[in-house]
Design a protein around this motif. Structure first.
Motif, PDB file in Angstrom:
ATOM      1  N   PHE A   1       0.862  -1.186   0.000  1.00 11.50           N
ATOM      2  CA  PHE A   1       0.000   0.000   0.000  1.00 11.50           C
ATOM      3  C   PHE A   1       0.898   1.235   0.000  1.00 11.50           C
ATOM      4  N   GLY A   2       0.811   2.012  -1.062  1.00 11.69           N
ATOM      5  CA  GLY A   2       1.705   3.155  -1.195  1.00 11.69           C
ATOM      6  C   GLY A   2       3.004   2.736  -1.850  1.00 11.69           C
ATOM      7  N   PRO A   3       3.941   3.673  -2.024  1.00 14.63           N
ATOM      8  CA  PRO A   3       5.197   3.372  -2.703  1.00 14.63           C
ATOM      9  C   PRO A   3       6.103   2.477  -1.871  1.00 14.63           C
ATOM     10  N   LEU A   4       6.922   1.688  -2.535  1.00 10.86           N
ATOM     11  CA  LEU A   4       7.967   0.924  -1.850  1.00 10.86           C
ATOM     12  C   LEU A   4       8.897   1.908  -1.136  1.00 10.86           C
ATOM     13  N   ASN A   5       9.144   1.667   0.139  1.00 13.83           N
ATOM     14  CA  ASN A   5       9.976   2.547   0.988  1.00 13.83           C
ATOM     15  C   ASN A   5       9.353   3.933   1.183  1.00 13.83           C
ATOM     16  N   GLY A   6       8.093   4.058   0.837  1.00 10.71           N
ATOM     17  CA  GLY A   6       7.389   5.332   1.036  1.00 10.71           C
ATOM     18  C   GLY A   6       6.245   5.203   2.016  1.00 10.71           C
ATOM     19  N   GLY A   7       6.305   4.177   2.851  1.00 10.80           N
ATOM     20  CA  GLY A   7       5.216   3.924   3.780  1.00 10.80           C
ATOM     21  C   GLY A   7       5.103   4.931   4.900  1.00 10.80           C
ATOM     22  N   TRP A   8       6.200   5.627   5.222  1.00 14.97           N
ATOM     23  CA  TRP A   8       6.157   6.563   6.339  1.00 14.97           C
ATOM     24  C   TRP A   8       5.194   7.719   6.071  1.00 14.97           C
ATOM     25  N   THR A   9       5.167   8.199   4.839  1.00 18.23           N
ATOM     26  CA  THR A   9       4.246   9.281   4.479  1.00 18.23           C
ATOM     27  C   THR A   9       2.795   8.831   4.658  1.00 18.23           C
ATOM     28  N   VAL A  10       2.488   7.634   4.185  1.00 19.20           N
ATOM     29  CA  VAL A  10       1.140   7.097   4.327  1.00 19.20           C
ATOM     30  C   VAL A  10       0.815   6.885   5.806  1.00 19.20           C
ATOM     31  N   ALA A  11       1.794   6.382   6.565  1.00 20.42           N
ATOM     32  CA  ALA A  11       1.580   6.102   7.987  1.00 20.42           C
ATOM     33  C   ALA A  11       1.258   7.370   8.763  1.00 20.42           C
ATOM     34  N   LYS A  12       1.932   8.466   8.454  1.00 19.42           N
ATOM     35  CA  LYS A  12       1.674   9.726   9.156  1.00 19.42           C
ATOM     36  C   LYS A  12       0.273  10.242   8.851  1.00 19.42           C
ATOM     37  N   ARG A  13      -0.155  10.072   7.620  1.00 19.59           N
ATOM     38  CA  ARG A  13      -1.503  10.520   7.267  1.00 19.59           C
ATOM     39  C   ARG A  13      -2.547   9.697   8.025  1.00 19.59           C
ATOM     40  N   LEU A  14      -2.311   8.380   8.103  1.00 21.91           N
ATOM     41  CA  LEU A  14      -3.238   7.535   8.831  1.00 21.91           C
ATOM     42  C   LEU A  14      -3.304   7.946  10.305  1.00 21.91           C
ATOM     43  N   LEU A  15      -2.173   8.335  10.892  1.00 19.89           N
ATOM     44  CA  LEU A  15      -2.158   8.765  12.289  1.00 19.89           C
ATOM     45  C   LEU A  15      -3.007  10.015  12.500  1.00 19.89           C
ATOM     46  N   GLN A  16      -3.051  10.890  11.494  1.00 17.33           N
ATOM     47  CA  GLN A  16      -3.906  12.067  11.614  1.00 17.33           C
ATOM     48  C   GLN A  16      -5.373  11.658  11.680  1.00 17.33           C
TER      49      GLN A  16
END
Length: 401
Positions: A231-246
């Protein structure tokens, strides 16, 4: 000029008729039964019928896109729906982490294939999700996580463990942060969607001080995850994770002002408990003046908080939650803990019960909920971390030297 008032009232009549035909009347007498599925209790026939009806209609997530099964309603229509549900004692049976966190993030970041695969199960309440974020050595410093996902050509091979995975013991799937690059910290994290029934997944519930086990340890041992579940870009999960935390903080804060996590039976409000257990003076006011003052301050603070949450949610409908959600999560946790502490104080020695004769079910529940509420300042981002988010990303303050 369009007459939006007439359109809203037309929808009100539609909603009222549909609710009259589909809401099981027995559930109005026992509101906790309506959320039995989300609290891991066996679903009653009425609760199941209500969930299926709301899920098929899409009104469990009224503003989500209709093309995926959501309600597709406007803000005004959604407000009307909530009003009509409240009138008959109906609660939304569709919830959980799929609705609160993963679903909104999937709508924003997911591919069309992933949306069509996973959104329907969330919308109908058939598929339950859990969150694979924290690890034994990676809590507040989440980006230090070590659960590995190795590329094996046609699949990912996951090894590692997570902790505090709420509802993992009843979850069907897990949205999980894994490390796919060991040479970088934040930029080496990816986001995988894992089948909790896959071989190699082991879940161990954690017994909490209030006697329940909503949190779990989760272990992944050579778990195979299909490549298309990235889900999301390879090695780009941190950006998605921060949005989910919001989304997580926004939804948790909204709930903290008006209810209690872990509550399974009806409990008196703080005011009701104080009037019954402390008693009133000759002037008709609460006999304990200091307690009266503190309850009044709490009610004022909570009312201001709820109004602020409502305003923030209206603003978020156009652009989603912002880092200001950290403010609301911090305030909501503080208010929820204060409410439960005031309730126990109002109950007096009747608030000290754990079970057995001499204590009502509501009195016992009050103590257990008060203990459970201590976690409000930890889950969904600790109060300290949320204050740091406010300092850096809302106020723009420099790091301390």
């Amino acid at each position: 000029m369009a007459d939006f008032g007439s359109e809203v009232e037309t929808f009100r009549a539609e909603a009222r008729d549909w609710l009259e035909a589909n809401f099981p009347k027995a559930l109005a007498k026992d509101p906790m039964a309506q959320v039995a599925k989300m609290s891991a209790q066996p679903e009653s026939d009425d609760a199941r019928a209500w969930r299926k009806a709301m899920g098929e209609k899409g009104w469990g997530v009224p503003t989500w896109p209709a093309e995926y099964g959501g309600g597709g309603l406007s803000t005004a229509q959604t407000r009307v729906l909530h009003e009509e549900m409240a009138k008959i004692g109906a609660r939304n049976p569709i919830g959980g982490m799929g609705v609160m966190m993963f679903g909104p993030t999937l709508i924003e970041y997911g591919t069309e294939e992933l949306k069509r695969q996973h959104l329907p199960g969330i919308i109908t309440g058939e598929v339950r999700w859990c969150q694979g974020y924290s690890e034994p050595g990676s809590g507040s410093d989440l980006a230090s996580l070590q659960t590995r996902a190795e590329d094996k050509g046609d699949h990912w091979l996951v090894n590692g463990s997570k902790i505090w995975t709420s509802g993992a013991n009843i979850a069907d799937r897990c949205f999980c942060l894994v490390r796919t690059d060991t040479t970088k910290k934040h930029e080496g994290i990816s986001f995988l969607l894992i089948d909790m029934k896959a071989p190699g997944v082991e879940v161990r519930p954690i017994l909490l001080i209030n006697g329940t086990s909503p949190f779990c340890e989760t272990f992944f041992t050579d778990v195979k995850v299909p490549k298309d579940q990235l889900f999301g870009p390879l090695n780009g999960g941190w950006t998605v994770a921060k949005r989910l935390l919001q989304f997580e903080r926004d939804n948790i804060s909204a709930g903290l002002g008006g209810g209690n996590i872990g509550q399974t039976v009806a409990m008196p409000t703080v005011v009701e408990a104080a009037r019954q257990y402390v008693g009133l003076g000759e002037d008709g006011r609460l006999a304990d003046g200091d307690l009266r003052r503190r309850i009044t301050e709490h009610l004022m603070e909570n009312r201001a908080f709820q109004l602020t949450v409502r305003r923030a949610q209206d603003e978020a409908k156009s652009k989603g939650p912002s880092n200001a959600a950290a403010i609301m999560k911090y305030a909501g946790a503080k208010i929820a803990m204060e409410r439960n502490e005031l309730l126990i104080e109002s109950l007096g020695h009747q608030g000290l019960g754990w079970g057995g004769a001499g204590f009502s079910e509501a009195e016992v529940q009050a103590m257990r909920v008060m203990l459970r509420s201590k976690a409000n300042s930890i889950e969904g981002g600790t109060s300290e971390i949320n204050l740091n988010v406010v300092s850096k990303r809302v106020l723009g303050l420099p790091d301390p030297k």
